[in-house]
Design an enzyme around this catalytic site. Structure first.
Site, PDB file in Angstrom:
ATOM      1  N   HIS A 118      84.320  67.189  56.659  1.00  9.87           N
ATOM      2  CA  HIS A 118      85.692  66.826  56.278  1.00  9.87           C
ATOM      3  C   HIS A 118      86.297  67.814  55.280  1.00  9.87           C
ATOM      4  O   HIS A 118      87.518  67.853  55.113  1.00  9.87           O
ATOM      5  CB  HIS A 118      85.749  65.393  55.746  1.00  9.87           C
ATOM      6  CG  HIS A 118      85.233  65.193  54.363  1.00  9.87           C
ATOM      7  ND1 HIS A 118      83.961  64.703  54.088  1.00  9.87           N
ATOM      8  CD2 HIS A 118      85.796  65.408  53.144  1.00  9.87           C
ATOM      9  CE1 HIS A 118      83.789  64.621  52.791  1.00  9.87           C
ATOM     10  NE2 HIS A 118      84.894  65.044  52.188  1.00  9.87           N
ATOM     11  N   ASP A 148      78.834  64.324  59.180  1.00  8.93           N
ATOM     12  CA  ASP A 148      79.742  64.959  58.218  1.00  8.93           C
ATOM     13  C   ASP A 148      79.109  66.191  57.563  1.00  8.93           C
ATOM     14  O   ASP A 148      79.193  66.368  56.348  1.00  8.93           O
ATOM     15  CB  ASP A 148      80.181  63.958  57.149  1.00  8.93           C
ATOM     16  CG  ASP A 148      81.460  64.417  56.425  1.00  8.93           C
ATOM     17  OD1 ASP A 148      82.109  65.354  56.934  1.00  8.93           O
ATOM     18  OD2 ASP A 148      81.774  63.863  55.367  1.00  8.93           O
ATOM     19  N   GLY A 220      86.506  66.751  45.214  1.00  9.48           N
ATOM     20  CA  GLY A 220      86.088  68.135  45.040  1.00  9.48           C
ATOM     21  C   GLY A 220      84.582  68.287  45.012  1.00  9.48           C
ATOM     22  O   GLY A 220      84.046  69.366  45.234  1.00  9.48           O
ATOM     23  N   ASN A 221      83.866  67.159  44.742  1.00  7.41           N
ATOM     24  CA  ASN A 221      82.401  67.178  44.789  1.00  7.41           C
ATOM     25  C   ASN A 221      81.870  67.155  46.222  1.00  7.41           C
ATOM     26  O   ASN A 221      80.690  67.433  46.443  1.00  7.41           O
ATOM     27  CB  ASN A 221      81.824  65.962  44.055  1.00  7.41           C
ATOM     28  CG  ASN A 221      81.499  66.255  42.600  1.00  7.41           C
ATOM     29  OD1 ASN A 221      82.161  65.747  41.712  1.00  7.41           O
ATOM     30  ND2 ASN A 221      80.482  67.070  42.361  1.00  7.41           N
ATOM     31  N   SER A 222      82.701  66.789  47.175  1.00  5.57           N
ATOM     32  CA  SER A 222      82.255  66.699  48.571  1.00  5.57           C
ATOM     33  C   SER A 222      81.642  68.014  49.018  1.00  5.57           C
ATOM     34  O   SER A 222      82.243  69.074  48.875  1.00  5.57           O
ATOM     35  CB  SER A 222      83.437  66.355  49.488  1.00  5.57           C
ATOM     36  OG  SER A 222      83.866  65.043  49.273  1.00  5.57           O
ATOM     37  N   THR A 238      78.679  63.362  49.726  1.00  5.82           N
ATOM     38  CA  THR A 238      79.608  63.197  50.841  1.00  5.82           C
ATOM     39  C   THR A 238      80.788  62.296  50.535  1.00  5.82           C
ATOM     40  O   THR A 238      81.912  62.584  50.895  1.00  5.82           O
ATOM     41  CB  THR A 238      78.847  62.645  52.075  1.00  5.82           C
ATOM     42  OG1 THR A 238      77.869  63.606  52.455  1.00  5.82           O
ATOM     43  CG2 THR A 238      79.774  62.392  53.249  1.00  5.82           C
ATOM     44  N   ILE A 240      82.421  58.681  48.004  1.00  7.17           N
ATOM     45  CA  ILE A 240      82.298  57.757  46.884  1.00  7.17           C
ATOM     46  C   ILE A 240      82.819  56.393  47.322  1.00  7.17           C
ATOM     47  O   ILE A 240      83.571  56.270  48.296  1.00  7.17           O
ATOM     48  CB  ILE A 240      83.078  58.239  45.643  1.00  7.17           C
ATOM     49  CG1 ILE A 240      84.565  58.442  45.988  1.00  7.17           C
ATOM     50  CG2 ILE A 240      82.481  59.509  45.083  1.00  7.17           C
ATOM     51  CD1 ILE A 240      85.406  58.858  44.799  1.00  7.17           C
ATOM     52  N   VAL A 279      65.533  52.310  72.501  1.00  2.00           N
ATOM     53  CA  VAL A 279      65.407  50.865  72.356  1.00  2.00           C
ATOM     54  C   VAL A 279      66.699  50.286  71.799  1.00  2.00           C
ATOM     55  O   VAL A 279      67.438  50.960  71.086  1.00  2.00           O
ATOM     56  CB  VAL A 279      64.234  50.479  71.430  1.00  2.00           C
ATOM     57  CG1 VAL A 279      62.903  50.886  72.040  1.00  2.00           C
ATOM     58  CG2 VAL A 279      64.399  51.092  70.038  1.00  2.00           C
ATOM     59  N   GLY A 281      68.197  46.576  69.894  1.00  2.00           N
ATOM     60  CA  GLY A 281      67.714  45.348  69.278  1.00  2.00           C
ATOM     61  C   GLY A 281      68.358  45.063  67.950  1.00  2.00           C
ATOM     62  O   GLY A 281      69.467  45.506  67.676  1.00  2.00           O
TER      63      GLY A 281
END
Length: 463
Positions: A118, A148, A220-222, A238, A240, A279, A281
């Site tokens: 992003h 991401d 900005g930390n992303s 990624t 918050i 699988v 479930g």
């Protein structure tokens, strides 16, 4: 004296062998490039120490040099608007430039950088700035929109500082971590916290698995680094959880083991290789255990086994309870999916199951996801079987197996079992082709389909 001399020679020889082994196995080959650095799991842990007794300085000093600032320049055209042009002199058709920012982590000395998808989405130009204020144009190598993650590359004249990958599976709840990034366009900023939880799933499809931490993470930390107290990369920050858009308690990071697997796939194959167990479930709890008539309240209960999957070929059955994958315990669906996300098609996993009260281990070879099913935007697809081809008089296409998208629930009964012939005008011949088309789209981006319903009606619609 002779005995002493013999001991001295043996000691020197042992030291030489040990040093040689260290050189051979631990030092990187100086001629190798684009190889990810991975830490050893043999270390002393600082988990039980209070903040006042943990030294964060070495980890922070290393991390600030391999965390970078990422600038995303997006150029778009302003659409024409005759009314605005007439009354206000507004002129359409002009180009508009938008700038977005985020963080990234250098992972090789020759300039590969991991960030969030992003952060760079729709970018027409990318620029990376190091902690020493040197800037470089970056090119996009590949992305995984579902997790991401994006991989960038810069060409620098000198060797760059880079992160060593830690083993995120070994992280413990309560362990100290640092979040390093470039919030608010500041140079590398470090905050500290603890691991609040592991294997957090924040998506409807259940494929995501995040490390949750209370280290302060802001816009900005992303794409920045989550590191342990030894300075090893254990996650990519990624998102918050916040009512205000700024830090308010919890942040989430993609675990380093999942990140590393995605990056290695993008480097080697150009796309992400996803394997599936095959699988379906539910994870167990008291209510589910009572419903299924089993004693276990933890694990993954198998409701169905997918056709052509590794699970089917290995003999897994409805009613089996998966409690372990290799040496990793499985207490929930997120535990299961997060471990599978670190593997590739054809990898063999030792699946620990409980069947009729007895515990056993079954080796299962993972199947390529596209050969079993594809999930996208709340729709699950599968290949046509022989009965479908005979019924619809078709040789190709993909079938809508299930609908979980709330926007289309009122049409779910019509859509289930329908056969898709084209996606965005492209003829669909198989699940693998459908997967390639859908994986090229951004998350939740709609697509136009041509389909045949179970009643034989031909429809065109956006999903």
């Amino acid at each position: 004296m002779n005995k002493f001399s013999s001991l001295l020679v043996v000691s020197l020889l042992s030291g030489t062998i040990t040093l040689g082994a260290y050189k051979l196995f631990l030092e990187e080959n100086p001629g190798s490039e684009s190889k990810l650095s991975i830490t050893s799991d043999n270390y002393a842990r600082n988990v039980s120490l209070g903040a006042e007794n943990v030294d964060f300085t070495t980890a922070a000093e290393n991390a600030v040099h391999y965390v970078v600032h990422v600038k995303n320049v997006t150029v778009s055209e302003i659409p024409s608007n005759p009314i605005m042009e007439y009354f206000y002199g507004y002129r359409g058709g002009q180009q508009q430039t938008q700038i977005g920012t985020g963080s990234g982590v250098i992972i090789t000395e020759d300039g590969y950088i991991v960030t969030n998808n992003h952060v760079i989405q729709n970018a027409t130009e990318l620029e990376v700035t190091l902690n020493n204020n040197k800037s470089y144009k970056a090119k996009l190598i590949g992305t995984d929109s579902k997790m991401d993650i994006a991989l960038l590359k810069v060409d620098a004249e000198e060797k760059l500082p880079y992160a060593t990958f830690g083993n995120s599976d070994n992280m413990k709840v309560g362990e100290w971590v640092l979040a390093v990034g470039n919030p608010y366009n500041l140079n590398s900023t470090v905050t500290a916290g603890i691991v609040s939880a592991k294997a957090r799933n924040l998506s409807k499809d259940g494929i995501q698995s995040f490390i949750q931490t209370d280290a302060a993470v802001n816009p900005g930390n992303s794409g920045g680094a989550l590191v342990n107290t030894r300075g090893e990369l254990v996650g990519i920050n990624t998102m918050i959880s916040s009512p205000t858009g700024s830090y308010a308690g919890y942040s989430f990071a993609v675990p380093s083991n999942i990140t590393r697997k995605i990056i290695e796939d993008l480097m080697e194959y150009g796309n992400v290789q996803r394997g599936v167990l095959g699988v379906e479930g539910r994870e167990l709890n008291s209510a589910a255990s009572k419903e299924f008539g089993v004693k276990q309240t933890q694990g993954f209960y198998v409701n169905a086994v997918s056709k052509n999957s590794g699970a089917e070929k290995a003999g897994l059955k409805q009613g089996d309870i998966i409690v372990r994958l290799d040496n990793q315990p499985v207490n929930s669906f997120t535990d299961l999916s997060s471990y599978i996300n670190t593997k590739r098609p054809n990898d063999v996993i030792q699946v620990g199951i409980i069947r009729n009260g007895d515990e056993k281990t079954v080796p299962v070879r993972l199947t390529k996801k596209e050969l079993v099913n594809v999930d996208y935007n709340g729709f699950e697809f599968e290949d046509l079987d022989a009965a479908d081809k005979k019924r619809f008089r078709l040789n190709e296409g993909v079938k809508i197996k299930d609908v979980s998208n709330e926007e289309y629930m009122e049409y779910a009964e019509v859509l289930k079992g329908s056969v898709i012939l084209r996606i965005d005008g492209n003829k669909v011949t198989s699940m693998e082709q459908a997967s390639r088309i859908l994986n090229s789209k951004a998350n939740n981006q709609k697509f136009r389909v041509e389909l045949i319903t179970q009643r034989g009606e031909r429809l065109q619609m956006f999903l």
